[in-house]
Motif scaffolding. Sequence first.
Motif, mmCIF file in Angstrom:
data_model
loop_
_atom_site.group_PDB
_atom_site.id
_atom_site.type_symbol
_atom_site.label_atom_id
_atom_site.label_comp_id
_atom_site.label_asym_id
_atom_site.label_seq_id
_atom_site.Cartn_x
_atom_site.Cartn_y
_atom_site.Cartn_z
ATOM 1 N N THR A 129 21.012 85.859 -52.816
ATOM 2 C CA THR A 129 19.865 85.329 -52.063
ATOM 3 C C THR A 129 20.255 84.007 -51.420
ATOM 4 O OG1 THR A 129 18.432 86.322 -53.735
ATOM 5 C CG2 THR A 129 17.427 84.688 -52.327
ATOM 6 N N CYS A 130 19.735 83.772 -50.234
ATOM 7 C CA CYS A 130 19.996 82.497 -49.551
ATOM 8 C C CYS A 130 19.234 81.367 -50.246
ATOM 9 C CB CYS A 130 19.560 82.590 -48.092
ATOM 10 S SG CYS A 130 19.615 80.994 -47.252
ATOM 11 N N GLY A 131 19.950 80.298 -50.608
ATOM 12 C CA GLY A 131 19.310 79.150 -51.237
ATOM 13 C C GLY A 131 18.478 78.339 -50.250
ATOM 14 N N GLY A 132 18.701 78.545 -48.955
ATOM 15 C CA GLY A 132 17.961 77.795 -47.940
ATOM 16 C C GLY A 132 16.602 78.406 -47.657
ATOM 17 N N CYS A 133 16.560 79.705 -47.326
ATOM 18 C CA CYS A 133 15.294 80.318 -46.892
ATOM 19 C C CYS A 133 14.814 81.427 -47.811
ATOM 20 C CB CYS A 133 15.423 80.849 -45.463
ATOM 21 S SG CYS A 133 16.487 82.301 -45.322
ATOM 22 N N GLY A 134 15.617 81.815 -48.809
ATOM 23 C CA GLY A 134 15.164 82.838 -49.745
ATOM 24 C C GLY A 134 15.438 84.270 -49.298
ATOM 25 N N THR A 149 27.313 82.997 -45.130
ATOM 26 C CA THR A 149 26.384 82.255 -44.268
ATOM 27 C C THR A 149 25.127 83.092 -44.008
ATOM 28 O OG1 THR A 149 28.265 81.220 -43.179
ATOM 29 C CG2 THR A 149 26.151 81.056 -42.042
ATOM 30 N N CYS A 150 23.951 82.485 -44.207
ATOM 31 C CA CYS A 150 22.699 83.223 -44.008
ATOM 32 C C CYS A 150 22.468 83.554 -42.539
ATOM 33 C CB CYS A 150 21.528 82.391 -44.544
ATOM 34 S SG CYS A 150 19.923 83.193 -44.310
ATOM 35 N N ASP A 151 22.141 84.826 -42.247
ATOM 36 C CA ASP A 151 21.857 85.261 -40.868
ATOM 37 C C ASP A 151 20.623 84.557 -40.312
ATOM 38 O OD1 ASP A 151 23.871 87.049 -41.379
ATOM 39 O OD2 ASP A 151 22.588 88.831 -41.409
ATOM 40 N N HIS A 152 19.675 84.236 -41.195
ATOM 41 C CA HIS A 152 18.389 83.700 -40.752
ATOM 42 C C HIS A 152 18.446 82.206 -40.475
ATOM 43 C CE1 HIS A 152 15.123 86.777 -41.347
ATOM 44 N NE2 HIS A 152 16.243 87.424 -41.638
ATOM 45 N N CYS A 153 18.979 81.443 -41.482
ATOM 46 C CA CYS A 153 18.845 79.986 -41.379
ATOM 47 C C CYS A 153 20.191 79.263 -41.340
ATOM 48 C CB CYS A 153 17.980 79.453 -42.523
ATOM 49 S SG CYS A 153 18.833 79.430 -44.104
ATOM 50 N N GLY A 154 21.291 80.008 -41.486
ATOM 51 C CA GLY A 154 22.610 79.377 -41.390
ATOM 52 C C GLY A 154 23.061 78.630 -42.628
HETATM 53 ZN ZN ZN Z 1 18.655 81.504 -45.207
#
Ligand code: ZN
Length: 217
Positions: A129-134, A149-154
């Motif tokens: 899971t992305c720690g930035g946006c979940g 790297t998260c596709d949504h928030c980087g």
């Molecule tokens: Zn993210």
Amino acid sequence: PVLILLGPPGAGKGTQARMLEETHGLTQLSTGDLLRAAVAAGTDAGKQAKAVMEAGDLVSDEIVIAILRDRLGEPDCARGVILDGFPRTIVQAEALDALLRQTGQRINAAISLAVEDAAMVERISGRFTCGGCGEGYHDTFKPTAKAGTCDHCGATDMKRRADDTAETVAQRLEAYHAQTAPLIDYYQTKGAVSHVPAMGAINDVATALNAVVRRAT
Ligand code: ZN
Ligand code: AP5
């Protein structure tokens, strides 16, 4: 509207709830996420829940119902909610009925995501899971476009859950069959259950689920 997603660990409740949030303008309400936040914040409830969650058992109804009640009272829940991972026991289902009676809301649908136990270990052991946006991902079934790297928030801090081990998954499945699966009958008698096959690809499950949600809301 109030929608309930029922299904064993790894069925895709969180993945689908996030998609429904975007397509239907509803608020995802995950007791698992709320409990993990309480553990991270070190609240009293979090301290009591930590070891129980790591063992794959259910947190006490008292703690979960209190957390749910507080969250349900927040303004962004007024547009309608998708309950992801709640209720998980008959006691929780009855508490939800009582809460909704007070607010004059009703359950539009309890949707059971039907999967085979054998697939769950593979889904859960590959999850991160992305720690930035979940946003949730999977090593095989939903990788990020660029590794790490998260596709949504980087963001680049990807997390794995402490309870996503093979032993804990077995215990979580056992808890599901013993305590949560009976809720399918509970909602069946109220005429609110829909079954959605959830062994297919994420987008195919989303298509089937969207049709059910459109009919129910
Ligand atoms: Zn993210
Ligand atoms: P919780 O956080 O609710 O976990 P869970 O029910 O075990 O469900 P998961 O989050 O593991 O799975 P999911 O169905 O959301 O699947 P996901 O979409 O991530 O609860 C954790 C713990 O908190 C519990 O064990 C308990 O201790 C406590 N708790 C929480 N609520 C409680 C309550 N009400 N009462 C008491 N205790 C409570 O998908 C899994 C993976 O598969 C992902 O990597 C995803 O990318 C991938 N995937 C999803 N769909 C597909 C697909 N169709 N094909 C291939 N891969 C897919």
